[in-house]
Design an enzyme around this catalytic site. Sequence first.
Site, mmCIF file in Angstrom:
data_model
loop_
_atom_site.group_PDB
_atom_site.id
_atom_site.type_symbol
_atom_site.label_atom_id
_atom_site.label_comp_id
_atom_site.label_asym_id
_atom_site.label_seq_id
_atom_site.Cartn_x
_atom_site.Cartn_y
_atom_site.Cartn_z
ATOM 1 N N HIS A 79 -16.645 32.836 14.495
ATOM 2 C CA HIS A 79 -16.864 33.641 13.418
ATOM 3 C C HIS A 79 -16.945 32.647 11.943
ATOM 4 O O HIS A 79 -16.089 31.623 12.110
ATOM 5 C CB HIS A 79 -16.466 35.038 12.861
ATOM 6 C CG HIS A 79 -16.523 36.002 13.922
ATOM 7 N ND1 HIS A 79 -16.210 37.347 13.733
ATOM 8 C CD2 HIS A 79 -17.222 35.928 14.852
ATOM 9 C CE1 HIS A 79 -16.337 38.003 14.772
ATOM 10 N NE2 HIS A 79 -17.220 37.166 15.477
ATOM 11 N N GLU A 81 -15.820 32.892 8.807
ATOM 12 C CA GLU A 81 -14.447 33.014 8.236
ATOM 13 C C GLU A 81 -13.496 31.783 9.255
ATOM 14 O O GLU A 81 -12.685 30.983 8.534
ATOM 15 C CB GLU A 81 -13.762 34.422 8.156
ATOM 16 C CG GLU A 81 -14.730 35.285 7.488
ATOM 17 C CD GLU A 81 -15.577 36.326 8.503
ATOM 18 O OE1 GLU A 81 -15.753 37.191 8.078
ATOM 19 O OE2 GLU A 81 -15.977 35.491 9.448
ATOM 20 N N CYS A 107 -14.346 40.906 10.239
ATOM 21 C CA CYS A 107 -13.723 41.521 11.463
ATOM 22 C C CYS A 107 -12.341 41.602 11.343
ATOM 23 O O CYS A 107 -11.660 40.740 10.594
ATOM 24 C CB CYS A 107 -14.509 41.129 12.706
ATOM 25 S SG CYS A 107 -13.326 39.483 13.124
ATOM 26 N N CYS A 110 -10.726 38.094 12.207
ATOM 27 C CA CYS A 110 -10.895 36.945 11.110
ATOM 28 C C CYS A 110 -10.016 37.586 10.046
ATOM 29 O O CYS A 110 -9.226 36.809 9.264
ATOM 30 C CB CYS A 110 -12.383 37.112 10.567
ATOM 31 S SG CYS A 110 -13.396 36.106 11.676
#
Length: 149
Positions: A79, A81, A107, A110
């Site tokens: 992801h 992040e 999410c 993260c």
Amino acid sequence: MNKRHLAARLSYCHTLAELSPCPRAQYGALIIDSAKNIIISEGWNGPPRGPATSCGPNGCTRSELEIPSGQRCEVGCHHAEANAITNAARRGASTEGALLVVSGAPCLSCAKLIHHAGITQVIYQQAGRSKEGVLYLVSHGVKVHRIVN
């Protein structure tokens, strides 16, 4: 951060998101030193470093396995992040007390990385596919703000 700078940072996150090869969703993230208003690191969602252009041998692993969005985040691309945090670590740049600006809500996976990286504030624009990440951040003292256009 003033509104003009924040708008520019969010716009840059969306530009970073365009670099993502993911066919399901594109996200961009910036880690910013909030005291100096400078970018520490950036990231977008995508496969691990190297020549790969997708997360699986034939395309999106998550689509191939029919994994719904917001579930089993350990499968597929890294992801935005997570990439921004690991890019900062790779450069030896501290994220302690930093601000994360991201195009969509983090999410849960993260959110845990954000919290443990010492990031103290998250600003995001798009609602996420689940609320678990935002709830985790808030419950662990991270300031979270959604900017709605």
